[in-house]
Design a protein around this motif. Sequence first.
Motif, PDB file in Angstrom:
ATOM      1  N   ASP A   1     -32.310  -8.131 -22.748  1.00  0.00           N
ATOM      2  CA  ASP A   1     -31.020  -7.929 -22.079  1.00  0.00           C
ATOM      3  C   ASP A   1     -31.206  -8.039 -20.564  1.00  0.00           C
ATOM      4  O   ASP A   1     -32.302  -7.798 -20.052  1.00  0.00           O
ATOM      5  CB  ASP A   1     -30.522  -6.523 -22.438  1.00  0.00           C
ATOM      6  CG  ASP A   1     -29.013  -6.380 -22.253  1.00  0.00           C
ATOM      7  OD1 ASP A   1     -28.362  -7.349 -21.844  1.00  0.00           O
ATOM      8  OD2 ASP A   1     -28.512  -5.277 -22.523  1.00  0.00           O
ATOM      9  N   ASP A   2     -30.143  -8.398 -19.863  1.00  0.00           N
ATOM     10  CA  ASP A   2     -30.131  -8.424 -18.395  1.00  0.00           C
ATOM     11  C   ASP A   2     -31.290  -9.256 -17.844  1.00  0.00           C
ATOM     12  O   ASP A   2     -31.904  -8.894 -16.833  1.00  0.00           O
ATOM     13  CB  ASP A   2     -30.211  -7.002 -17.818  1.00  0.00           C
ATOM     14  CG  ASP A   2     -29.145  -6.088 -18.388  1.00  0.00           C
ATOM     15  OD1 ASP A   2     -28.110  -6.601 -18.844  1.00  0.00           O
ATOM     16  OD2 ASP A   2     -29.345  -4.867 -18.373  1.00  0.00           O
TER      17      ASP A   2
ATOM     18  N   GLU B   1     -24.191 -13.796 -20.104  1.00  0.00           N
ATOM     19  CA  GLU B   1     -23.312 -12.625 -20.105  1.00  0.00           C
ATOM     20  C   GLU B   1     -22.312 -12.680 -18.963  1.00  0.00           C
ATOM     21  O   GLU B   1     -22.578 -13.288 -17.926  1.00  0.00           O
ATOM     22  CB  GLU B   1     -24.142 -11.354 -19.888  1.00  0.00           C
ATOM     23  CG  GLU B   1     -25.055 -10.981 -21.016  1.00  0.00           C
ATOM     24  CD  GLU B   1     -25.528  -9.541 -20.832  1.00  0.00           C
ATOM     25  OE1 GLU B   1     -24.921  -8.656 -21.445  1.00  0.00           O
ATOM     26  OE2 GLU B   1     -26.495  -9.306 -20.084  1.00  0.00           O
TER      27      GLU B   1
HETATM   28 MG    MG Z   1     -26.714  -7.133 -20.385  1.00  0.00          MG
END
Ligand code: MG
Length: 288
Positions: free
Chosen positions: A180-181, A237
């Motif tokens: 993530d990220d 995202e």
């Molecule tokens: Mg994220």
Amino acid sequence: SIKEKGRAEYAFYHTQMSVDLAARNRLDADMEKALEQKEFFLVYQPQLSLKTGKLIGCEALIRWQHPTRGLISPAEFIPVAERTGFINSLGPWILDEACRQVKAWNDELSASIRVAVNISPIQFQRRDLLNSIKVVLEKNTFPPSQLELEMTETLMMTDTERVLLIIQELQELGMQISIDDFGTGYSSLAYLRKFDANVLKIDRAFVNDMVTNINDRAIISAIINMANSLEYQVIAEGVETTEQYVLLKELGCHAIQGYWFSTPLPPDDFIRFYNQHTQNLNKQTANH
Ligand code: MG
Ligand code: C2E
Ligand code: MG
Ligand code: MG
């Protein structure tokens, strides 16, 4: 004088800090009850494949409907839960709730929806993480490939060997692992050397300015190319505009998530959205 101004500012920040601290203390006291009183719920943000146009999955995101404070963002209460250890009660509840939803959708829909669940690094400190995931899967009986677990880069900063073993075992059981990220941590590349994920999620900080900022666009393009060589899927995202969507498609990004396609939705709205999207897609293919 400067000195007085300094003192006044200090007093201001000091008061502000005490207020924040008090608010956080109240939050962590309220959290224990909140789970019993069913104030937490999950919303699901749809993910769109840029290759097929299909809705391929979603990310489960937690919300807290506080009785007096209203809706509280996870950005506010997850860090508190991590600090107090409450995340070790909340995490299993989230996983259980998301898996129950996958099972319900499998029974209701003709397609199978992949659900991504955020796992806090704190949950990895517990010896029983792997086992608790197995138990939840056994209880809900669906193909483990429908469950994706999102980890952040901070996870790898301690106890690397043990974490790697757990992740490997989760993948052997058939679960998908995503980072993530991606790109916001300070060791993104070092991380990739050690650890074999299935999905990279490009942080929305890069997506935000990619239309106007050629540096951000170059970084995204490089991440997509790298992910292709490593045989990872890439999900961008925070896609909010048509320009971003078009550009990401051109760059070969696999999938997107963001307000442009849909905000996170409660389960009933998610089903409606899914059906509507699938219908529109079928109409389009029929017209071609
Ligand atoms: Mg994220
Ligand atoms: P994340 O995992 O990176 O989740 C994506 C965040 O971006 C979500 O915020 C989502 O609502 C928001 N988002 C999605 N599309 C857009 C967009 O187009 N524009 C903008 N500006 N934002 C968008 P949310 O739900 O407030 O969650 C914030 C963070 O809290 C998450 O970031 C995650 O780190 C954490 N979190 C949320 N739910 C959970 C959970 O169930 N467990 C754990 N451990 N952490 C969670
Ligand atoms: Mg996430
Ligand atoms: Mg995050």
